[in-house]
Design a protein around this motif. Structure first.
Motif, PDB file in Angstrom:
ATOM      1  N   UNK A   1      17.083   4.314  -7.780  1.00 44.60           N
ATOM      2  CA  UNK A   1      15.714   3.857  -7.525  1.00 44.60           C
ATOM      3  C   UNK A   1      14.646   4.561  -8.352  1.00 44.60           C
ATOM      4  N   UNK A   2      15.000   5.657  -9.004  1.00 42.20           N
ATOM      5  CA  UNK A   2      13.973   6.440  -9.703  1.00 42.20           C
ATOM      6  C   UNK A   2      14.122   6.402 -11.220  1.00 42.20           C
ATOM      7  N   UNK A   3      14.957   5.505 -11.737  1.00 42.57           N
ATOM      8  CA  UNK A   3      15.251   5.529 -13.176  1.00 42.57           C
ATOM      9  C   UNK A   3      14.032   5.229 -14.037  1.00 42.57           C
ATOM     10  N   UNK A   4      13.051   4.482 -13.489  1.00 45.22           N
ATOM     11  CA  UNK A   4      11.858   4.130 -14.271  1.00 45.22           C
ATOM     12  C   UNK A   4      10.613   4.853 -13.770  1.00 45.22           C
ATOM     13  N   UNK A   5      10.803   5.885 -12.921  1.00 44.34           N
ATOM     14  CA  UNK A   5       9.661   6.569 -12.316  1.00 44.34           C
ATOM     15  C   UNK A   5       9.556   8.004 -12.805  1.00 44.34           C
TER      16      UNK A   5
ATOM     17  N   UNK B   1       7.047  -2.220 -11.372  1.00 43.47           N
ATOM     18  CA  UNK B   1       8.008  -3.266 -11.015  1.00 43.47           C
ATOM     19  C   UNK B   1       9.081  -2.724 -10.080  1.00 43.47           C
ATOM     20  N   UNK B   2       9.516  -1.502 -10.343  1.00 48.47           N
ATOM     21  CA  UNK B   2      10.551  -0.927  -9.498  1.00 48.47           C
ATOM     22  C   UNK B   2      10.025  -0.671  -8.082  1.00 48.47           C
ATOM     23  N   UNK B   3       8.785  -0.218  -7.982  1.00 50.90           N
ATOM     24  CA  UNK B   3       8.197   0.006  -6.663  1.00 50.90           C
ATOM     25  C   UNK B   3       7.995  -1.310  -5.912  1.00 50.90           C
ATOM     26  N   UNK B   4       7.634  -2.356  -6.648  1.00 48.02           N
ATOM     27  CA  UNK B   4       7.512  -3.672  -6.021  1.00 48.02           C
ATOM     28  C   UNK B   4       8.868  -4.144  -5.492  1.00 48.02           C
ATOM     29  N   UNK B   5       9.928  -3.887  -6.265  1.00 47.05           N
ATOM     30  CA  UNK B   5      11.273  -4.246  -5.825  1.00 47.05           C
ATOM     31  C   UNK B   5      11.685  -3.505  -4.564  1.00 47.05           C
ATOM     32  N   UNK B   6      11.292  -2.233  -4.472  1.00 48.41           N
ATOM     33  CA  UNK B   6      11.582  -1.446  -3.277  1.00 48.41           C
ATOM     34  C   UNK B   6      10.860  -2.022  -2.067  1.00 48.41           C
TER      35      UNK B   6
ATOM     36  N   UNK C   1       6.396  10.117  -8.646  1.00 45.25           N
ATOM     37  CA  UNK C   1       6.682   8.814  -8.066  1.00 45.25           C
ATOM     38  C   UNK C   1       8.117   8.749  -7.548  1.00 45.25           C
ATOM     39  N   UNK C   2       9.048   9.440  -8.205  1.00 40.52           N
ATOM     40  CA  UNK C   2      10.437   9.468  -7.743  1.00 40.52           C
ATOM     41  C   UNK C   2      10.520  10.072  -6.345  1.00 40.52           C
ATOM     42  N   UNK C   3       9.859  11.212  -6.182  1.00 35.79           N
ATOM     43  CA  UNK C   3       9.872  11.880  -4.879  1.00 35.79           C
ATOM     44  C   UNK C   3       9.228  10.999  -3.810  1.00 35.79           C
ATOM     45  N   UNK C   4       8.131  10.331  -4.178  1.00 32.62           N
ATOM     46  CA  UNK C   4       7.440   9.459  -3.226  1.00 32.62           C
ATOM     47  C   UNK C   4       8.316   8.269  -2.833  1.00 32.62           C
ATOM     48  N   UNK C   5       8.999   7.669  -3.824  1.00 30.26           N
ATOM     49  CA  UNK C   5       9.838   6.506  -3.550  1.00 30.26           C
ATOM     50  C   UNK C   5      10.992   6.863  -2.624  1.00 30.26           C
ATOM     51  N   UNK C   6      11.645   7.986  -2.892  1.00 30.26           N
ATOM     52  CA  UNK C   6      12.783   8.392  -2.070  1.00 30.26           C
ATOM     53  C   UNK C   6      12.315   8.795  -0.674  1.00 30.26           C
ATOM     54  N   UNK C   7      11.169   9.432  -0.584  1.00 29.38           N
ATOM     55  CA  UNK C   7      10.631   9.783   0.726  1.00 29.38           C
ATOM     56  C   UNK C   7      10.312   8.527   1.538  1.00 29.38           C
TER      57      UNK C   7
ATOM     58  N   UNK D   1       0.828  -1.203   0.000  1.00 29.12           N
ATOM     59  CA  UNK D   1       0.000   0.000   0.000  1.00 29.12           C
ATOM     60  C   UNK D   1       0.865   1.257   0.000  1.00 29.12           C
ATOM     61  N   UNK D   2       1.959   1.229   0.766  1.00 27.48           N
ATOM     62  CA  UNK D   2       2.832   2.402   0.888  1.00 27.48           C
ATOM     63  C   UNK D   2       3.477   2.782  -0.441  1.00 27.48           C
ATOM     64  N   UNK D   3       3.755   1.785  -1.297  1.00 28.93           N
ATOM     65  CA  UNK D   3       4.356   2.098  -2.597  1.00 28.93           C
ATOM     66  C   UNK D   3       3.309   2.243  -3.698  1.00 28.93           C
ATOM     67  N   UNK D   4       2.041   2.288  -3.299  1.00 32.17           N
ATOM     68  CA  UNK D   4       0.968   2.550  -4.253  1.00 32.17           C
ATOM     69  C   UNK D   4       0.593   1.389  -5.138  1.00 32.17           C
ATOM     70  N   UNK D   5       0.756   0.157  -4.625  1.00 33.60           N
ATOM     71  CA  UNK D   5       0.480  -1.023  -5.446  1.00 33.60           C
ATOM     72  C   UNK D   5      -0.609  -1.920  -4.856  1.00 33.60           C
TER      73      UNK D   5
END
Length: 238
Positions: free
Chosen positions: A186-190, A165-170, A194-200, A145-149
């Motif tokens: 971590x943000x190459x495919x975002x 897929x990258x968010x699932x990997x995270x 989504x990049x800001x969300x993933x890093x946060x 849920x936290x990675x939006x999936x």
């Protein structure tokens, strides 16, 4: 944000019994005239709960830094300590066990297993380690849920976009609450949001769970989330 010698000494002291420490690490690839020094006497300490970013051009040694830090490759010389254990002193079998227990990886390619759903990807490491229980299943659902999936929990990799897929990997890397988290671009495919969300999310997990996190990236726009930032050039960290 840049590091200072005071910051580095404080992190080194804090990482003494945990976190990540690289002591005078050198990695030489190849032999003779074709030998390349991928890491050149690198020293780095990341304390539990600290988020460090490493920037630098392609070929500067960033990926080698992650490979050595995570026990995927033995350094030519020097020591690597994870959560108080010297990886370089372990056998291959022991090092594999230490990686599974203490280290989370987020690669540029998600490396998801084609036959498993997103939720199953997260549960597999704990199943292998004999720690799969109700709490683990709850944590998997929370991370998904936290990675939006949440709407993709039952989907397999071929049904996901590159960013998904990258968010699932995270989420999978965070599943075991690792002592050390190693993150490669971590943000190459975002997209930007989504990049800001993933890093946060990485920063939050780092601080909340006392994880020592190292992220290598080309994306200077996301470095503000890091506690310290290093630059790597020609195998040297500054």
């Amino acid at each position: 944000m840049t590091s200072t010698s005071t910051d580095h000494r404080a992190a080194s002291d804090a990482a003494g019994s945990g976190g990540l420490r690289l002591l005078d690490v050198t990695l030489t690839l190849g032999d003779g005239d074709t030998a390349v020094t991928a890491l050149d006497h690198v020293g780095l300490s990341v304390a539990p709960g600290e988020f460090v970013a490493v920037v630098g051009p392609s070929g500067s040694g960033k990926s080698s830094l992650l490979a050595v830090s995570g026990g995927l490759q033995r350094p030519t010389s020097g020591e690597v300590h994870i959560a108080g254990t010297e990886l370089t002193a372990l056998s291959d079998k022991e090092r594999t066990a230490a990686r599974r227990r203490h280290i989370g990886f987020v690669f540029q390619q998600s490396n998801l297993l084609a036959s498993l759903t997103v939720r199953e990807q997260l549960l597999l490491p704990l199943h292998i380690d004999g720690r799969l229980d109700a709490a683990a299943r709850t944590r998997a659902d929370e991370l998904i849920d936290a990675v939006g999936l949440a709407h993709r929990a039952a989907s397999r990799p071929h049904q996901l976009s590159g960013g998904e897929r990258q968010r699932a990997g995270l989420a999978r890397a965070l599943m075991t609450s690792p002592a050390v988290l190693l993150v490669d671009e971590p943000t190459s495919a975002l997209d930007r949001v989504r990049s800001a969300e993933a890093v946060q999310l990485i920063a939050e997990q780092t601080h909340q769970h006392g994880t020592a996190t190292v992220m290598v990236t080309h994306d200077t726009a996301i470095m503000d989330a890091a506690d310290r930032v290093y630059e790597m050039v020609d195998g040297r960290l500054s």
